[in-house]
Design an enzyme around this catalytic site. Sequence first.
Site, PDB file in Angstrom:
ATOM      1  N   ASP A  55      -8.448   8.466  -4.166  1.00 22.46           N
ATOM      2  CA  ASP A  55      -7.386   7.987  -5.040  1.00 22.46           C
ATOM      3  C   ASP A  55      -6.074   8.264  -4.303  1.00 22.46           C
ATOM      4  O   ASP A  55      -5.639   9.414  -4.197  1.00 22.46           O
ATOM      5  CB  ASP A  55      -7.465   8.733  -6.376  1.00 22.46           C
ATOM      6  N   LYS A 114       2.146   3.485 -10.673  1.00 18.31           N
ATOM      7  CA  LYS A 114       2.959   4.574 -10.175  1.00 18.31           C
ATOM      8  C   LYS A 114       3.891   4.079  -9.049  1.00 18.31           C
ATOM      9  O   LYS A 114       4.689   3.206  -9.272  1.00 18.31           O
ATOM     10  CB  LYS A 114       2.051   5.718  -9.751  1.00 18.31           C
ATOM     11  N   ARG A 121      -9.889 -15.209 -14.914  1.00 16.80           N
ATOM     12  CA  ARG A 121     -10.512 -13.883 -14.799  1.00 16.80           C
ATOM     13  C   ARG A 121     -11.088 -13.716 -13.394  1.00 16.80           C
ATOM     14  O   ARG A 121     -11.029 -12.661 -12.795  1.00 16.80           O
ATOM     15  CB  ARG A 121     -11.603 -13.688 -15.871  1.00 16.80           C
ATOM     16  N   TYR A 147      -6.958  13.553 -11.632  1.00 12.65           N
ATOM     17  CA  TYR A 147      -6.199  13.156 -12.817  1.00 12.65           C
ATOM     18  C   TYR A 147      -7.070  13.373 -14.074  1.00 12.65           C
ATOM     19  O   TYR A 147      -8.269  13.064 -14.059  1.00 12.65           O
ATOM     20  CB  TYR A 147      -5.775  11.687 -12.659  1.00 12.65           C
TER      21      TYR A 147
HETATM   22  C1  LIG Z   1      -3.755  10.032  -9.544  1.00 14.72           C
HETATM   23  C2  LIG Z   1      -4.003   9.070 -10.665  1.00 14.72           C
HETATM   24  N1  LIG Z   1      -5.058   8.251 -10.610  1.00 14.72           N
HETATM   25  C3  LIG Z   1      -5.324   7.362 -11.595  1.00 14.72           C
HETATM   26  C4  LIG Z   1      -4.530   7.272 -12.720  1.00 14.72           C
HETATM   27  C5  LIG Z   1      -4.869   6.291 -13.804  1.00 14.72           C
HETATM   28  O1  LIG Z   1      -4.080   5.167 -13.687  1.00 14.72           O
HETATM   29  P1  LIG Z   1      -3.617   4.222 -14.916  1.00 14.72           P
HETATM   30  O2  LIG Z   1      -2.781   5.080 -15.827  1.00 14.72           O
HETATM   31  O3  LIG Z   1      -2.885   3.121 -14.258  1.00 14.72           O
HETATM   32  O4  LIG Z   1      -4.865   3.766 -15.602  1.00 14.72           O
HETATM   33  C6  LIG Z   1      -3.402   8.092 -12.813  1.00 14.72           C
HETATM   34  C7  LIG Z   1      -2.539   8.003 -14.005  1.00 14.72           C
HETATM   35  O5  LIG Z   1      -1.722   8.863 -14.248  1.00 14.72           O
HETATM   36  C8  LIG Z   1      -3.142   9.019 -11.757  1.00 14.72           C
HETATM   37  O6  LIG Z   1      -2.089   9.850 -11.813  1.00 14.72           O
END
Ligand SMILES: Cc1ncc(COP(=O)(O)O)c(C=O)c1O
Length: 379
Positions: free
Chosen positions: A172, A197, A46, A98
């Site tokens: 992000d 992604k 961990r 998101y």
């Molecule tokens: C721009 C963005 N940030 C964060 C996330 C969250 O990521 P995760 O699905 O890997 O938890 C997503 C998921 O679609 C996203 O599109």
Amino acid sequence: MKFETQAIHAGQDPDPATGAVMTPIYQTSTFAQQGVGRHRGYEYARTGNPTRTALETCLAALEGGRHSLAFASGMAATDTVLRLLAPGDHVVAGRDVYGGTYRLFERVLKTFGLEFTYVDTTQLTEIESALRPNTRLLWLETPSNPLLRVSDLHAVADVVHRARPGAWMAVDNTFATPYLQRPLELGADIVIHSTTKYLGGHSDVVGGAIVVRSDEIRERLAFLQNAVGAVPGPMDCFLVLRGIKTLAVRMDRHGENAARVAEFLASQPKVERVIYPFADSHPQHELAHRQMRNGGGMVSFTLRAGAEAAVRVVERTHVFTLAESLGGVESLIEIPAAMTHASTAGSPIAIEPGLIRLSVGLENVDDLIADLDQALGDE
Ligand SMILES: Cc1ncc(COP(=O)(O)O)c(C=O)c1O
């Protein structure tokens, strides 16, 4: 070294024990110690695992950071950044983040005493007037999800740091990836990713990451990563690392295909509005050209015939798969208001029901355009 070289080599020297050229998947939960407290840098998985270290080293290099920490998902990475704050602290966040980020902020973190204000981060005056004496964090996405709004990272960092010295700016960078834009070089303090992604790139793994320059923030995040424990397994780290090796070539093609798809949609009388950062019709296209290497792989659009027609279109495609997520080699289509952003329904930041979001993949672009052409049908 240049980006493409770092993507393949940073943190990924041949294994010292065997010479294995690909990073081994250290599938172990614990590590033998030579004496009490005497070990080779790893005690318990961990806290740290060599496959994870390779991924973290590579991500730090690609983002132009000094440190990176890998997580079990993008949401786990986001949650860990927010745990740097304390009850009573205020966050200014982008209005079209998101949907899961909005849900985490509103339905989880608010109950722990954090305060949130949502603004259009393309408007510096909106950011400025949302700042409070207790503002500790600015959180934004650019291009944002799913409206693909482009915020001026350098200008936003300037506004936040000048008005609130000591407050952090977190970006992000999931949609752009470090190949298209590097927020730390433009003044951001913290970058987060859903590695699920484009970084993973093949829709076969869920993961997240944080990248920073500051040793102090890194120390606090590493404590949280270990104390809270939302860490990725070694196999998942390996898959993200393998994806990253081809990030540059994939992003080049995602950008080329998406630009062609956006151009096709804009030429269709049935299409009301196309949103693509590098299209001349995009309100921030000049900024996008300055800040990003290409326009990315995401395209959003609406139809003149409205929301019900949009649902029919996304259910008629054959090459585009109707699914959530994005950034894989395969093309995806979805309705954010009903799918990825359903958690914003009824809120002030709800997405219009007729918006269609495309993740344009690496198939032959003629097939992608033909698929959209037939799906638009009689709408
Ligand atoms: C721009 C963005 N940030 C964060 C996330 C969250 O990521 P995760 O699905 O890997 O938890 C997503 C998921 O679609 C996203 O599109």
